[in-house]
Enzyme design. Structure first.
Site, short mmCIF file in Angstrom:
data_model
loop_
_atom_site.label_atom_id
_atom_site.label_comp_id
_atom_site.label_asym_id
_atom_site.label_seq_id
_atom_site.Cartn_x
_atom_site.Cartn_y
_atom_site.Cartn_z
CG ASP A 1 60.35 12.83 40.61
OD1 ASP A 1 60.25 11.89 41.56
OD2 ASP A 1 61.38 13.63 41.07
CG ASP A 2 56.78 14.30 42.83
OD1 ASP A 2 56.08 13.72 43.48
OD2 ASP A 2 58.22 14.23 42.68
CD GLU B 1 65.78 14.82 43.27
OE1 GLU B 1 65.66 14.07 44.39
OE2 GLU B 1 64.82 15.35 42.73
CG HIS C 1 57.46 10.34 44.32
ND1 HIS C 1 57.95 9.76 45.34
CD2 HIS C 1 58.50 10.74 43.32
CE1 HIS C 1 59.31 9.84 45.26
NE2 HIS C 1 59.59 10.28 44.15
CG HIS D 1 61.57 8.25 39.85
ND1 HIS D 1 62.90 8.41 40.10
CD2 HIS D 1 60.90 8.95 40.67
CE1 HIS D 1 62.93 9.19 40.85
NE2 HIS D 1 61.55 9.67 41.51
CG HIS E 1 64.30 9.20 45.39
ND1 HIS E 1 63.74 8.38 45.38
CD2 HIS E 1 63.87 10.33 44.59
CE1 HIS E 1 62.42 8.76 44.80
NE2 HIS E 1 62.60 9.80 44.39
#
Ligand code: HPA
Ligand code: ZN
Length: 337
Positions: free
Chosen positions: A278-279, A200, A19, A17, A197
């Protein structure tokens, strides 16, 4: 005995996961903006970092889409990917399944090919030079309509052999999974795997929809599934992988404190949870930081860490033979650690 941090860095693991646009560090954002003669809404790198205080997902997305504006050329996407792969290779990461958001770029007027060609060449270079393998997941932006998702699937037609799955990201609460039922069905008919997703910020009902309507192979995040015990049972029975992102959850106020993060409870419920970043440029850490800070905060044992590492490969879209090889590498590492 090695420290937990050293043990974690050496443990073979996958990231499921991530991005890639969320790995854009402020320094690189400024470099690309200068090279591309793009004006950024920030004056200095310190201003950018100061803007990274979020109270929810939308706060983050507003800044994240602005930052992505610096990415203009195939070379930018290639360099973005390589910078990310260099960092995670040092974290003991052996395989990555990365998301990209084509609509964030086509919506700014870039041809569909620019982002994907740059990313694919970065992925090939990372495999050759760092030994990190990867697969690409194309996300639909859920705040846009389903027709836009179909248009993206059509634009991707020449690349379908190099895209492993479709995903669904962006603002969750007002955009339930069932909005994309048709696009996911079409993606499945084209042989693509499906992830989304869900849970969340959205309620357990959205996780049910991702399972039953979108027919996903993995759930991204899934935190709020824990509010519904029959859903937990279903996820456990299906062996459904959850790609959980602890530092993201903390930064976006999905959890109040890392100490109350549900990752250990997920494992104890028998869920196939994994740890991911994630980011990472926005949320304060790459893969190893997510593992190390979470392990410390919720007291993960070596058995938990090994389970998480194994889940990251069994939950991947690698072939059974490749998964077996990675699991054997984990066992060899444990025997020697
Ligand atoms: N959630 C939804 N959309 C996103 C995220 C996320 O964590 N990161 C990038 N786009
Ligand atoms: Zn995400």
């Amino acid at each position: 005995m090695t420290s937990d941090a050293d043990f974690i860095r050496g443990l073979p693991k996958a990231e499921l996961h991530l991005h890639i646009e969320g790995s854009l560090e402020p320094e690189q954002m400024f470099e690309f903006a200068r090279r591309n003669k793009i004006a950024l809404p920030f004056r200095t790198i310190e201003d950018v970092r100061a803007a990274y205080a979020f109270s929810n997902l939308q706060d983050f997305l507003d800044i994240y889409y602005q930052g992505a504006g610096a990415l203009q050329t195939e070379r930018d996407f290639h360099e973005l990917a390589m910078a990310y792969f260099r960092r995670v290779a040092a974290d003991g990461c052996r395989h990555v399944e990365l998301f990209f958001d084509p609509q964030t770029h086509t919506g700014r007027g870039l041809p569909f090919s620019v982002a994907i060609d740059g990313l694919l060449s970065g992925m090939a270079e990372a495999e050759a030079s760092l030994g990190v393998t990867s697969k690409l997941i194309m996300c639909f932006l859920r705040h846009l309509d389903e027709a836009a998702a179909f248009a993206t699937l059509s634009a991707a037609e020449p690349y379908l052999d190099r895209i492993i799955a479709v995903g669904l990201d962006s603002s969750e609460v007002a955009h339930r999974p069932s909005k994309f039922a048709g696009a996911y069905k079409a993606a499945g008919e084209r042989g693509l795997k499906r992830v989304a997703h869900a849970g969340e910020e959205g309620p357990p009902a959205y996780v049910w929809e991702a399972l039953d309507i979108l027919k996903v192979d993995r759930i991204d995040h899934g935190n709020r599934a824990l509010e519904d015990l029959s859903l937990v049972e279903r996820l456990a029975r299906d062996g459904m992988t959850l790609t959980v992102c602890p530092l993201s959850n903390l930064k976006l106020c999905v959890v109040e404190d890392l100490k109350v993060h549900p990752i250990k409870r997920m494992l104890e419920f028998g869920l196939q949870a994994t740890i991911n970043s994630d980011d990472p440029a926005y949320f304060g850490g790459y893969l190893a930081e997510n593992w190390i800070l979470t392990a410390e905060a919720v007291h993960l044992s070596r058995e938990h860490l090994i389970r998480l590492a194994k889940n990251s490969f069994t939950g991947s879209f690698l072939s059974p033979a490749e998964i077996t090889t990675h699991l054997a590498a984990i066992d060899a590492y444990i025997a020697s650690a």
